[in-house]
Scaffold this motif. Structure first.
Motif, PDB file in Angstrom:
ATOM      1  N   PRO A   1      33.600  27.833 110.919  1.00  0.00           N
ATOM      2  CA  PRO A   1      34.405  27.904 109.685  1.00  0.00           C
ATOM      3  C   PRO A   1      35.866  28.242 109.961  1.00  0.00           C
ATOM      4  O   PRO A   1      36.177  29.023 110.864  1.00  0.00           O
ATOM      5  CB  PRO A   1      33.739  29.027 108.887  1.00  0.00           C
ATOM      6  N   LEU A   2      36.740  27.646 109.179  1.00  0.00           N
ATOM      7  CA  LEU A   2      38.175  27.881 109.288  1.00  0.00           C
ATOM      8  C   LEU A   2      38.763  28.162 107.900  1.00  0.00           C
ATOM      9  O   LEU A   2      39.612  27.415 107.407  1.00  0.00           O
ATOM     10  CB  LEU A   2      38.865  26.667 109.932  1.00  0.00           C
ATOM     11  N   PRO A   3      38.314  29.233 107.240  1.00  0.00           N
ATOM     12  CA  PRO A   3      38.754  29.491 105.865  1.00  0.00           C
ATOM     13  C   PRO A   3      40.222  29.872 105.745  1.00  0.00           C
ATOM     14  O   PRO A   3      40.764  29.891 104.636  1.00  0.00           O
ATOM     15  CB  PRO A   3      37.853  30.649 105.427  1.00  0.00           C
ATOM     16  N   GLU A   4      40.878  30.145 106.858  1.00  0.00           N
ATOM     17  CA  GLU A   4      42.282  30.542 106.814  1.00  0.00           C
ATOM     18  C   GLU A   4      43.236  29.365 106.604  1.00  0.00           C
ATOM     19  O   GLU A   4      44.439  29.542 106.445  1.00  0.00           O
ATOM     20  CB  GLU A   4      42.671  31.328 108.082  1.00  0.00           C
ATOM     21  N   TYR A   5      42.685  28.131 106.575  1.00  0.00           N
ATOM     22  CA  TYR A   5      43.512  26.937 106.413  1.00  0.00           C
ATOM     23  C   TYR A   5      43.031  26.086 105.243  1.00  0.00           C
ATOM     24  O   TYR A   5      41.849  26.056 104.934  1.00  0.00           O
ATOM     25  CB  TYR A   5      43.447  26.066 107.678  1.00  0.00           C
ATOM     26  N   ILE A   6      43.979  25.377 104.642  1.00  0.00           N
ATOM     27  CA  ILE A   6      43.649  24.362 103.641  1.00  0.00           C
ATOM     28  C   ILE A   6      44.487  23.118 103.943  1.00  0.00           C
ATOM     29  O   ILE A   6      45.536  23.193 104.577  1.00  0.00           O
ATOM     30  CB  ILE A   6      43.906  24.837 102.191  1.00  0.00           C
ATOM     31  N   TRP A   7      43.980  21.985 103.514  1.00  0.00           N
ATOM     32  CA  TRP A   7      44.676  20.711 103.694  1.00  0.00           C
ATOM     33  C   TRP A   7      45.215  20.233 102.355  1.00  0.00           C
ATOM     34  O   TRP A   7      44.539  20.345 101.333  1.00  0.00           O
ATOM     35  CB  TRP A   7      43.725  19.649 104.232  1.00  0.00           C
ATOM     36  N   VAL A   8      46.413  19.651 102.378  1.00  0.00           N
ATOM     37  CA  VAL A   8      46.974  19.018 101.189  1.00  0.00           C
ATOM     38  C   VAL A   8      47.444  17.616 101.563  1.00  0.00           C
ATOM     39  O   VAL A   8      47.881  17.376 102.691  1.00  0.00           O
ATOM     40  CB  VAL A   8      48.144  19.828 100.581  1.00  0.00           C
ATOM     41  N   VAL A   9      47.353  16.712 100.605  1.00  0.00           N
ATOM     42  CA  VAL A   9      47.803  15.335 100.830  1.00  0.00           C
ATOM     43  C   VAL A   9      49.325  15.291 100.768  1.00  0.00           C
ATOM     44  O   VAL A   9      49.929  15.784  99.815  1.00  0.00           O
ATOM     45  CB  VAL A   9      47.205  14.384  99.773  1.00  0.00           C
ATOM     46  N   LEU A  10      49.915  14.689 101.786  1.00  0.00           N
ATOM     47  CA  LEU A  10      51.361  14.468 101.809  1.00  0.00           C
ATOM     48  C   LEU A  10      51.703  13.024 101.463  1.00  0.00           C
ATOM     49  O   LEU A  10      52.746  12.746 100.881  1.00  0.00           O
ATOM     50  CB  LEU A  10      51.932  14.805 103.191  1.00  0.00           C
ATOM     51  N   ARG A  11      50.808  12.096 101.849  1.00  0.00           N
ATOM     52  CA  ARG A  11      51.090  10.667 101.639  1.00  0.00           C
ATOM     53  C   ARG A  11      49.805   9.861 101.720  1.00  0.00           C
ATOM     54  O   ARG A  11      48.954  10.124 102.562  1.00  0.00           O
ATOM     55  CB  ARG A  11      52.059  10.201 102.721  1.00  0.00           C
ATOM     56  N   HIS A  12      49.687   8.882 100.826  1.00  0.00           N
ATOM     57  CA  HIS A  12      48.602   7.893 100.892  1.00  0.00           C
ATOM     58  C   HIS A  12      49.231   6.521 101.124  1.00  0.00           C
ATOM     59  O   HIS A  12      50.221   6.171 100.475  1.00  0.00           O
ATOM     60  CB  HIS A  12      47.843   7.789  99.561  1.00  0.00           C
ATOM     61  N   GLU A  13      48.641   5.738 102.008  1.00  0.00           N
ATOM     62  CA  GLU A  13      48.948   4.310 102.145  1.00  0.00           C
ATOM     63  C   GLU A  13      47.634   3.593 101.915  1.00  0.00           C
ATOM     64  O   GLU A  13      46.671   3.813 102.648  1.00  0.00           O
ATOM     65  CB  GLU A  13      49.470   3.977 103.537  1.00  0.00           C
ATOM     66  N   ILE A  14      47.579   2.754 100.876  1.00  0.00           N
ATOM     67  CA  ILE A  14      46.317   2.120 100.494  1.00  0.00           C
ATOM     68  C   ILE A  14      46.519   0.616 100.346  1.00  0.00           C
ATOM     69  O   ILE A  14      47.447   0.177  99.668  1.00  0.00           O
ATOM     70  CB  ILE A  14      45.786   2.694  99.162  1.00  0.00           C
TER      71      ILE A  14
ATOM     72  N   ILE B   1      48.109  11.033 105.122  1.00  0.00           N
ATOM     73  CA  ILE B   1      48.702  12.090 105.932  1.00  0.00           C
ATOM     74  C   ILE B   1      48.441  13.404 105.207  1.00  0.00           C
ATOM     75  O   ILE B   1      48.820  13.565 104.039  1.00  0.00           O
ATOM     76  CB  ILE B   1      50.219  11.893 106.136  1.00  0.00           C
ATOM     77  N   TYR B   2      47.749  14.303 105.903  1.00  0.00           N
ATOM     78  CA  TYR B   2      47.470  15.629 105.371  1.00  0.00           C
ATOM     79  C   TYR B   2      48.362  16.645 106.061  1.00  0.00           C
ATOM     80  O   TYR B   2      48.679  16.494 107.244  1.00  0.00           O
ATOM     81  CB  TYR B   2      46.006  16.020 105.639  1.00  0.00           C
ATOM     82  N   GLY B   3      48.741  17.668 105.318  1.00  0.00           N
ATOM     83  CA  GLY B   3      49.457  18.794 105.883  1.00  0.00           C
ATOM     84  C   GLY B   3      48.562  20.017 105.843  1.00  0.00           C
ATOM     85  O   GLY B   3      47.825  20.218 104.877  1.00  0.00           O
ATOM     86  N   MET B   4      48.616  20.806 106.890  1.00  0.00           N
ATOM     87  CA  MET B   4      47.811  22.029 106.935  1.00  0.00           C
ATOM     88  C   MET B   4      48.642  23.193 106.419  1.00  0.00           C
ATOM     89  O   MET B   4      49.794  23.376 106.816  1.00  0.00           O
ATOM     90  CB  MET B   4      47.337  22.327 108.358  1.00  0.00           C
ATOM     91  N   LEU B   5      48.026  23.964 105.509  1.00  0.00           N
ATOM     92  CA  LEU B   5      48.675  25.137 104.947  1.00  0.00           C
ATOM     93  C   LEU B   5      47.872  26.384 105.262  1.00  0.00           C
ATOM     94  O   LEU B   5      46.653  26.328 105.414  1.00  0.00           O
ATOM     95  CB  LEU B   5      48.784  25.023 103.414  1.00  0.00           C
ATOM     96  N   ASP B   6      48.564  27.489 105.314  1.00  0.00           N
ATOM     97  CA  ASP B   6      47.919  28.789 105.384  1.00  0.00           C
ATOM     98  C   ASP B   6      47.240  29.014 104.037  1.00  0.00           C
ATOM     99  O   ASP B   6      47.862  28.844 102.980  1.00  0.00           O
ATOM    100  CB  ASP B   6      48.972  29.868 105.650  1.00  0.00           C
TER     101      ASP B   6
END
Length: 131
Positions: free
Chosen positions: A47-60, A105-110
């Motif tokens: 487990p890595l609960p100290e991180y979350i991912w957010v979307v920065l960009r979609h190319e579809i 493209i995902y960005g990792m956040l604290d």
């Protein structure tokens, strides 16, 4: 470990738009769901609960259509990962025919501060088998 994570979807009536095919927004919803499921599998033993991912960009790219009751195969894999960004590729297909392909493209956040954080070795070890 396989480098590709996959699942299947059966197109439901709520997935269909006025053009009688899966709405583009539904594919984005499915992209989010498979990314979350894949991360859950990747981290179930580490487990890595100290991180979350957010979307920065979609190319579809939408290249085909799925309709009511179609079985759609969804595949995802991890691409280039460096700094605080990670690529995720996703393909949707029906009977071996590509319907949609994407790169997100995902960005990792604290998880506490919501500030970007560099992807460290502990995360790379989880992602490495999938690169």
């Amino acid at each position: 470990m396989s480098s590709i994570f996959e699942l299947k979807r059966i197109v439901q009536s709520e997935d269909i738009d006025e053009l009688n095919h899966v709405n583009n927004a539904i594919y984005v919803k499915w992209m989010d769901e498979i990314a979350h499921q894949h991360w859950t599998v990747l981290t179930e033993n580490y487990p890595l609960p100290e991180y979350i991912w957010v979307v920065l960009r979609h190319e579809i790219d939408y290249v085909g259509q799925a309709v009511l009751n179609d079985e759609v195969l969804v595949k995802t894999w991890i691409g280039n990962t460096q700094g605080f960004k990670s690529e995720r590729h996703i393909e949707f297909s029906k009977n071996g025919t590509l319907l949609v392909k994407s790169k997100t493209i995902y960005g990792m956040l604290d998880a506490i501060t919501y500030k970007p954080t560099r992807i460290r070795e502990n995360v790379l070890k989880v992602l490495e088998p999938f690169k």
